[in-house]
Design an enzyme around this catalytic site. Structure first.
Site, PDB file in Angstrom:
ATOM      1  N   ARG A   6       0.851  -1.190   0.000  1.00  0.00           N
ATOM      2  CA  ARG A   6       0.000   0.000   0.000  1.00  0.00           C
ATOM      3  C   ARG A   6       0.888   1.241   0.000  1.00  0.00           C
ATOM      4  O   ARG A   6       1.955   1.257   0.627  1.00  0.00           O
ATOM      5  CB  ARG A   6      -0.919   0.025   1.228  1.00  0.00           C
ATOM      6  CG  ARG A   6      -2.039  -1.015   1.192  1.00  0.00           C
ATOM      7  CD  ARG A   6      -3.079  -0.659   0.135  1.00  0.00           C
ATOM      8  NE  ARG A   6      -4.208  -1.588   0.151  1.00  0.00           N
ATOM      9  CZ  ARG A   6      -4.297  -2.669  -0.597  1.00  0.00           C
ATOM     10  NH1 ARG A   6      -3.298  -2.983  -1.430  1.00  0.00           N
ATOM     11  NH2 ARG A   6      -5.370  -3.435  -0.543  1.00  0.00           N
ATOM     12  N   HIS A  63      -0.535   0.200 -10.110  1.00  0.00           N
ATOM     13  CA  HIS A  63      -1.211  -0.759  -9.222  1.00  0.00           C
ATOM     14  C   HIS A  63      -1.631  -2.017  -9.988  1.00  0.00           C
ATOM     15  O   HIS A  63      -2.789  -2.439  -9.967  1.00  0.00           O
ATOM     16  CB  HIS A  63      -2.426  -0.115  -8.553  1.00  0.00           C
ATOM     17  CG  HIS A  63      -2.793  -0.767  -7.247  1.00  0.00           C
ATOM     18  ND1 HIS A  63      -3.279  -0.067  -6.170  1.00  0.00           N
ATOM     19  CD2 HIS A  63      -2.733  -2.065  -6.844  1.00  0.00           C
ATOM     20  CE1 HIS A  63      -3.509  -0.895  -5.164  1.00  0.00           C
ATOM     21  NE2 HIS A  63      -3.185  -2.115  -5.552  1.00  0.00           N
TER      22      HIS A  63
END
Length: 310
Positions: free
Chosen positions: A225, A273
């Site tokens: 993250r 991502h």
């Protein structure tokens, strides 16, 4: 049996078809903002909007279409504690993550990032090879995904290190745990791979203090993250040369804003991502199996400990 489904991308039809195939006894209800939805037994979500919380508070279990649950746990206080939150354990993500990290490690070890720069400048300049014994790879987080990454790296002969919150052991990996083990883990890791869940304890864990403990000329790979990394600290340490380069797949704000300074730093490799995409069919199969077990009162894996955050 009725399932409440929410997809932020709006692409619900393929999920409905897969649930019809793998859980035909279930009826899928699509959540729409501002509409009254029928009562459902289970919910399948990733990053639900706050307006969905009243419906989520009425189901028997919430299934998250990913390994991380921080996007849901930010609403933890609004979700009754008796409702289990169940995450995906793998569903094809571990192999993708192993591919991504292995490629990134080998790219730095073989100095391909530097050769890319030379090629664009029209330079032909062989560089000395990194000694493999000095290129230890340290994986922060030894869950299902972190363990799979370490397994993938093992055949290449790098010294492997792993850190976890609690004590773990793995053949061929030097393991560390807890706050006491973190310092030693960092000081011996030439490549730091972050695969931690995002919790209050891990937020900003990769900051100036901890990155400064890495050996001079180290590398960072973050596939967990964005909030794990103190972005200004990383940028400063790259400019100073203490961190040689970084590969980042996740960021505090996504998409990464066009004005973000990371875009202007050539030693930072950015991907959008994509290190481990949710594979829909595998995810539905796993969720369907867990729903059946849950309905029969059986124990299922992947139940989130809300206190720990994963």
């Amino acid at each position: 049996m009725r399932i409440l489904l929410h997809r932020a991308d709006g692409k619900t039809e393929p999920w409905i078809k897969d649930f019809a195939k793998y859980l035909p006894e279930a009826e899928v209800e699509i959540w729409h903002a501002g509409e009254k939805n029928r009562a459902c037994d289970y919910a399948v979500v990733w990053s639900p909007p706050e307006a969905m919380l009243p419906e989520l508070a009425q189901v028997k279990a919430i299934f998250v279409t990913g390994a991380g649950v921080d996007a849901l746990l930010k609403f933890n206080d609004a979700l009754p504690s008796h409702i289990p939150i169940i995450r995906l354990e793998d569903a094809g993500m571990a192999l993708q993550m192993a591919e991504y990290v292995t490629h990134s490690v080998l790219r730095y070890f073989r100095r391909l990032d530097e050769y890319e720069v030379q090629a664009r400048a029209g330079q032909w300049l062989p560089l000395p090879q990194h000694p493999k014994e000095d290129f230890a790879v340290g994986v922060l987080g030894m869950g299902v995904l972190g363990t799979r990454v370490l397994e993938a790296l093992a055949p290449f002969g790098f010294p492997l290190r792993g850190w976890s919150r609690t004590e773990k052991s793995m053949a061929g990996v030097q393991c560390f745990h807890g706050a006491d083990g973190l310092d030693t883990f960092l000081r011996g890791s030439r490549v730091l791979v972050c695969m931690l869940p995002l919790t209050q304890d891990t937020n900003n864990l990769i900051n100036r203090t901890n990155m400064s403990k890495l050996p001079q000329g180290s590398y960072l790979i973050n596939v967990a993250r964005g909030a794990h990394v103190a972005e200004p600290d990383l940028l400063a340490l790259i400019k100073s040369g203490h961190i040689a380069a970084a590969t980042l797949d996740v960021f505090r704000n996504e998409p990464l804003p066009a004005q973000h300074p990371f875009w202007q730093e050539p030693r930072i490799t950015i991907t959008p991502h994509i290190s481990a995409l949710t594979l829909r069919r595998e995810s539905v199969q796993q969720i369907a199996e867990k729903i059946r077990k849950t309905a029969q009162g059986e124990t299922v894996a992947g139940v989130v400990d809300r206190n720990r955050g994963y």
